[in-house]
Write a protein that holds these residues in place. Sequence first.
Motif, PDB file in Angstrom:
ATOM      1  N   PRO A 185       0.826  -1.219   0.000  1.00 47.65           N
ATOM      2  CA  PRO A 185       0.000   0.000   0.000  1.00 47.65           C
ATOM      3  C   PRO A 185       0.851   1.256   0.000  1.00 47.65           C
ATOM      4  CG  PRO A 185      -0.795  -1.593   1.624  1.00 47.65           C
ATOM      5  CD  PRO A 185       0.518  -2.114   1.135  1.00 47.65           C
ATOM      6  N   ALA A 186       0.495   2.207  -0.852  1.00 47.92           N
ATOM      7  CA  ALA A 186       1.224   3.476  -0.905  1.00 47.92           C
ATOM      8  C   ALA A 186       0.869   4.322   0.308  1.00 47.92           C
ATOM      9  CB  ALA A 186       0.875   4.226  -2.186  1.00 47.92           C
ATOM     10  N   THR A 187       1.842   5.060   0.807  1.00 47.13           N
ATOM     11  CA  THR A 187       1.587   5.899   1.980  1.00 47.13           C
ATOM     12  C   THR A 187       0.551   6.977   1.685  1.00 47.13           C
ATOM     13  OG1 THR A 187       3.510   7.240   1.343  1.00 47.13           O
ATOM     14  CG2 THR A 187       3.863   5.537   3.014  1.00 47.13           C
ATOM     15  N   LYS A 188       0.462   7.396   0.425  1.00 46.23           N
ATOM     16  CA  LYS A 188      -0.451   8.481   0.067  1.00 46.23           C
ATOM     17  C   LYS A 188      -1.918   8.075   0.184  1.00 46.23           C
ATOM     18  CE  LYS A 188      -1.948  11.355  -3.802  1.00 46.23           C
ATOM     19  NZ  LYS A 188      -1.784  11.682  -5.238  1.00 46.23           N
ATOM     20  N   ASP A 189      -2.273   6.915  -0.408  1.00 46.55           N
ATOM     21  CA  ASP A 189      -3.696   6.564  -0.509  1.00 46.55           C
ATOM     22  C   ASP A 189      -4.037   5.161  -0.031  1.00 46.55           C
ATOM     23  OD1 ASP A 189      -2.669   5.003  -2.568  1.00 46.55           O
ATOM     24  OD2 ASP A 189      -3.359   6.336  -4.158  1.00 46.55           O
ATOM     25  N   GLY A 190      -3.036   4.375   0.362  1.00 47.19           N
ATOM     26  CA  GLY A 190      -3.306   3.020   0.829  1.00 47.19           C
ATOM     27  C   GLY A 190      -3.544   2.019  -0.276  1.00 47.19           C
ATOM     28  N   LEU A 191      -3.426   2.450  -1.531  1.00 48.49           N
ATOM     29  CA  LEU A 191      -3.605   1.558  -2.675  1.00 48.49           C
ATOM     30  C   LEU A 191      -2.251   1.086  -3.179  1.00 48.49           C
ATOM     31  CD1 LEU A 191      -6.142   3.705  -4.735  1.00 48.49           C
ATOM     32  CD2 LEU A 191      -6.706   1.608  -3.483  1.00 48.49           C
ATOM     33  N   ASN A 192      -2.203  -0.149  -3.681  1.00 49.51           N
ATOM     34  CA  ASN A 192      -0.998  -0.532  -4.400  1.00 49.51           C
ATOM     35  C   ASN A 192      -1.209  -0.287  -5.886  1.00 49.51           C
ATOM     36  OD1 ASN A 192      -2.331  -2.745  -5.562  1.00 49.51           O
ATOM     37  ND2 ASN A 192      -1.421  -4.236  -4.168  1.00 49.51           N
ATOM     38  N   ASN A 193      -0.184  -0.543  -6.687  1.00 46.77           N
ATOM     39  CA  ASN A 193      -0.244  -0.210  -8.112  1.00 46.77           C
ATOM     40  C   ASN A 193      -1.397  -0.890  -8.828  1.00 46.77           C
ATOM     41  OD1 ASN A 193       1.657   1.706  -8.617  1.00 46.77           O
ATOM     42  ND2 ASN A 193       3.050   0.403  -9.759  1.00 46.77           N
ATOM     43  N   LEU A 194      -1.592  -2.175  -8.559  1.00 45.16           N
ATOM     44  CA  LEU A 194      -2.647  -2.925  -9.231  1.00 45.16           C
ATOM     45  C   LEU A 194      -4.026  -2.399  -8.850  1.00 45.16           C
ATOM     46  CD1 LEU A 194      -1.113  -6.466  -8.852  1.00 45.16           C
ATOM     47  CD2 LEU A 194      -1.886  -5.531 -11.037  1.00 45.16           C
ATOM     48  N   GLU A 195      -4.226  -2.139  -7.577  1.00 48.45           N
ATOM     49  CA  GLU A 195      -5.527  -1.647  -7.103  1.00 48.45           C
ATOM     50  C   GLU A 195      -5.834  -0.264  -7.681  1.00 48.45           C
ATOM     51  OE1 GLU A 195      -4.998  -4.038  -2.877  1.00 48.45           O
ATOM     52  OE2 GLU A 195      -4.333  -1.962  -3.099  1.00 48.45           O
TER      53      GLU A 195
END
Length: 309
Positions: free
Chosen positions: A198-208
Amino acid sequence: MSETSLHITNGTVLTNRLEELNIEGKKLTWQEMLCEGPAVEQVYSEEFYALRKQFFDEFYSIDLEIEKIKSALDVLNHTEDFTEIILWFEYDLFCHINMIAVISLIQQKKIELPLFLVCSGRVRRSKNMKALNELTSGQLLKHYNDKIKLTPEDIDLARTVWSIYCGKDHNLLKPYILKESSFDYLSNCLKAHLERFPATKDGLNNLERNILEIVRDIDVNSTNHLLGYALHFQGFYGYGDLQLIRIIETLMVYIDKEENKLTLNRKGHEVLLGTHRYLSELDNRMVYGGVKKSDFQFNSSINRLVKNA
């Protein structure tokens, strides 16, 4: 082309094509997706089998047939009549994690045969990366004739990356993103792997994030339609239907499903804007080798994983 070659392929479809092309030698089809789920460094040890069986049952309701796997892999216990091993794996993360596990297993079994790699990816006069099964017969045979002999340094690199992947600190993979080797796409795959957290910015990973952006930007009329786009526009991941369907299902909290249309709901728009984080809302139990996805976030500004408090 020799009967004394052992070919290890990335799937049944490719194995069948090699047979159709009369590429001689014994064929072993590698039936795994080690880019997801827990793994330990000792490939196909009893602990490894137990972890993989539990994972497939829990995440995909698949009963792993261990005896069939053991039977197929038995050829690696009787390699005295082979003169070389040829690995057929593609440019993506799915294949590369499997490939480094195969190389590690061969080394763990102390098999001292030359290793060659046939790897697809960039193809002349094509804008898109190509999987092995997407190549014409002529292209596939050319790839075979141009196969690369792996050096001792290549083999050590594969074993090291596999060891780190099965360990607890995936930031240790970062130096190997810049390391030159015969694995032309390993750097891209390692970058893609770190961005699965999960990215720190939005909690999404690249695929999501990519799947939600497809829903936002493209007219999608069903989950199957969305799956087709997700398969086509996933970059270096190489995920299959089974994996992407599971991800899409976890993201449906951000998607409204009408009769002939999928649209982002308010939360979906907010999460893409970075004003809403979903870490506490969705099933985030996935494990990558030795690390839980939920234990880390990927900080793009410092290009490393940060452990959750």
